[in-house]
Design a protein around this motif. Structure first.
Motif, PDB file in Angstrom:
ATOM      1  N   ASP A 186      -4.696   5.796  10.055  1.00 40.43           N
ATOM      2  CA  ASP A 186      -3.670   6.833  10.147  1.00 40.43           C
ATOM      3  C   ASP A 186      -3.981   7.984   9.211  1.00 40.43           C
ATOM      4  N   LYS A 191       3.476  12.334   4.720  1.00 36.39           N
ATOM      5  CA  LYS A 191       3.788  11.054   4.094  1.00 36.39           C
ATOM      6  C   LYS A 191       3.514  11.141   2.594  1.00 36.39           C
ATOM      7  N   TRP A 193       1.335   9.400   1.327  1.00 37.79           N
ATOM      8  CA  TRP A 193      -0.091   9.104   1.300  1.00 37.79           C
ATOM      9  C   TRP A 193      -0.776  10.031   2.314  1.00 37.79           C
ATOM     10  N   TYR A 195      -3.992   9.108   3.862  1.00 41.01           N
ATOM     11  CA  TYR A 195      -4.684   8.254   4.832  1.00 41.01           C
ATOM     12  C   TYR A 195      -4.235   6.805   4.627  1.00 41.01           C
ATOM     13  N   ARG A 196      -4.311   6.049   5.721  1.00 43.50           N
ATOM     14  CA  ARG A 196      -3.952   4.639   5.632  1.00 43.50           C
ATOM     15  C   ARG A 196      -4.857   3.833   6.565  1.00 43.50           C
ATOM     16  N   ASN A 198      -5.332  -0.203   7.970  1.00 48.43           N
ATOM     17  CA  ASN A 198      -4.821  -1.574   7.962  1.00 48.43           C
ATOM     18  C   ASN A 198      -5.561  -2.409   9.004  1.00 48.43           C
ATOM     19  N   ASN A 224      -2.886  -3.594   4.152  1.00 56.90           N
ATOM     20  CA  ASN A 224      -2.534  -2.190   4.327  1.00 56.90           C
ATOM     21  C   ASN A 224      -3.023  -1.446   3.090  1.00 56.90           C
ATOM     22  N   GLN A 225      -3.936  -0.497   3.275  1.00 55.47           N
ATOM     23  CA  GLN A 225      -4.483   0.284   2.162  1.00 55.47           C
ATOM     24  C   GLN A 225      -4.141   1.751   2.366  1.00 55.47           C
ATOM     25  N   THR A 226      -3.375   2.337   1.434  1.00 47.12           N
ATOM     26  CA  THR A 226      -3.054   3.761   1.492  1.00 47.12           C
ATOM     27  C   THR A 226      -3.930   4.513   0.500  1.00 47.12           C
ATOM     28  N   GLU A 232      -1.166   5.285  -3.682  1.00 45.28           N
ATOM     29  CA  GLU A 232      -2.453   4.658  -3.406  1.00 45.28           C
ATOM     30  C   GLU A 232      -2.339   3.204  -3.812  1.00 45.28           C
ATOM     31  N   ASP A 299       9.179   2.386   7.139  1.00 39.28           N
ATOM     32  CA  ASP A 299       8.438   1.940   5.967  1.00 39.28           C
ATOM     33  C   ASP A 299       9.400   1.910   4.783  1.00 39.28           C
TER      34      ASP A 299
END
Length: 321
Positions: A186, A191, A193, A195-196, A198, A224-226, A232, A299
């Motif tokens: 994403d 947002k 963040w 970029y994300r 998962n 899930n990594q933001t 972050e 979220d």
């Protein structure tokens, strides 16, 4: 001899075949199965074997079908319905892949374009682009989605986002259970963040899989990594989801999915992704359809000042590629 020719001929010779018709199925490897034939689709048939139970067989694995009755054995032949089978054969050879490149041959591919705007006391415009590609065989089901959204209101950007996802199911024809793995990327300017990424994997179960209706559930684990922005973080997640598709008729199709991603790091946090699509074929020959879509992500970990719900609706034209 193609399976399509055999099957269509059998339908003409024996109208009760789909009502659990006793049949002998000859496989391409030389094996034979005697079972009740109960259903067929474009890619496979369903049978009930007295020992193995209910099974799905890919048409590519079958060389011949014999329909048995009490008096004799009726064998479907290619010469019975030449006009129809030639049409089916021609249709199967028309697919040269994406834009004739040979890529994604055998996949169902669509491109979506939606444009909306207004002028007067306020000026607004919205653009959404999308690409979908779906593939299914006896042992594999793959779904790919890519979408881009941009919206502007009173000369101020209100939405600028993009996502691309892919999911693969490893099917087992003899059971409704399957395994899956998937991932999604994403990008969103609005947002906490930038970029994300998962990914997830687990097991699924098909509650119903008929020619016109599919209902399945999934459960698994993932992450899930933001990246970028104010948040972050790496979050291990669970996954519980449900998906359905209903082919209402030859022109209309409805898809619905809802997936809950509970955080395994903080039990009070979770994400929930819901999607709904209605597709209406406007011109089947030209491959043009009207598509109405709803998408919402909740979220609970979103920072203050940013809406926890990200709701999008689209009305677009879809072209078969």
């Amino acid at each position: 001899m193609s399976f399509t020719k055999i099957l269509v001929s059998a339908l003409c010779v024996w109208p009760l075949m789909l009502q659990a018709a006793p049949s002998t199925i000859e496989l391409t490897n030389g094996d034979e199965l005697t079972a009740d034939l109960i259903k067929h689709t474009d890619s496979h048939i369903s049978i009930v074997h007295p020992v193995l139970g209910k099974m799905q067989l890919s048409k590519s694995k079958i060389s011949r079908i014999s329909i048995n009755d009490e008096a004799n054995e009726v064998v479907a032949t290619a010469e019975t319905t030449p006009a129809h089978t030639e049409k089916e054969s021609e249709k199967s050879h028309d697919d040269n892949g994406l834009f004739g490149t040979g890529l994604l041959t055998g996949w169902e591919r669509r491109f979506d374009l939606g444009i909306a705007g207004s002028a007067g006391k306020s000026q607004n415009h919205q653009v959404n682009l999308g690409f979908t590609a779906d593939y299914e065989s006896e042992y594999t089901r793959i779904a790919h989605r890519t979408a881009y959204f941009r919206a502007k209101s009173e000369d101020e950007l209100s939405d600028h986002s993009f996502y691309s996802s892919v999911n693969r199911d490893w099917l087992r024809p003899s059971t409704p259970w399957f395994q899956f793995a998937g991932g999604r990327f994403d990008m969103d300017e609005f947002k906490d963040w930038d970029y994300r990424v998962n990914g997830n994997a687990g097991v699924g179960y098909e509650f119903s899989n008929t020619e016109s209706f599919l209902l399945l559930g999934r459960t698994g684990l993932g992450f899930n990594q933001t990246l970028g922005g104010e948040r972050e973080e790496f979050t291990p997640e669970g996954l519980v989801g449900i998906e359905s598709q209903w082919d209402m008729n030859d022109q209309q199709r409805i898809k619905f999915a809802n997936t809950l991603y509970p955080s395994l790091k903080d039990t009070t946090e979770y994400r929930n992704l819901t999607s709904f699509d209605w597709l209406l074929d406007v011109n089947s020959y030209a491959g043009v359809a009207l598509k109405v879509g709803l998408l919402n992500e909740y979220d609970s970990a979103t920072e203050q000042g940013i809406d926890k719900n990200d709701f999008k609706y689209t009305v677009s034209l879809a072209w078969t590629l």
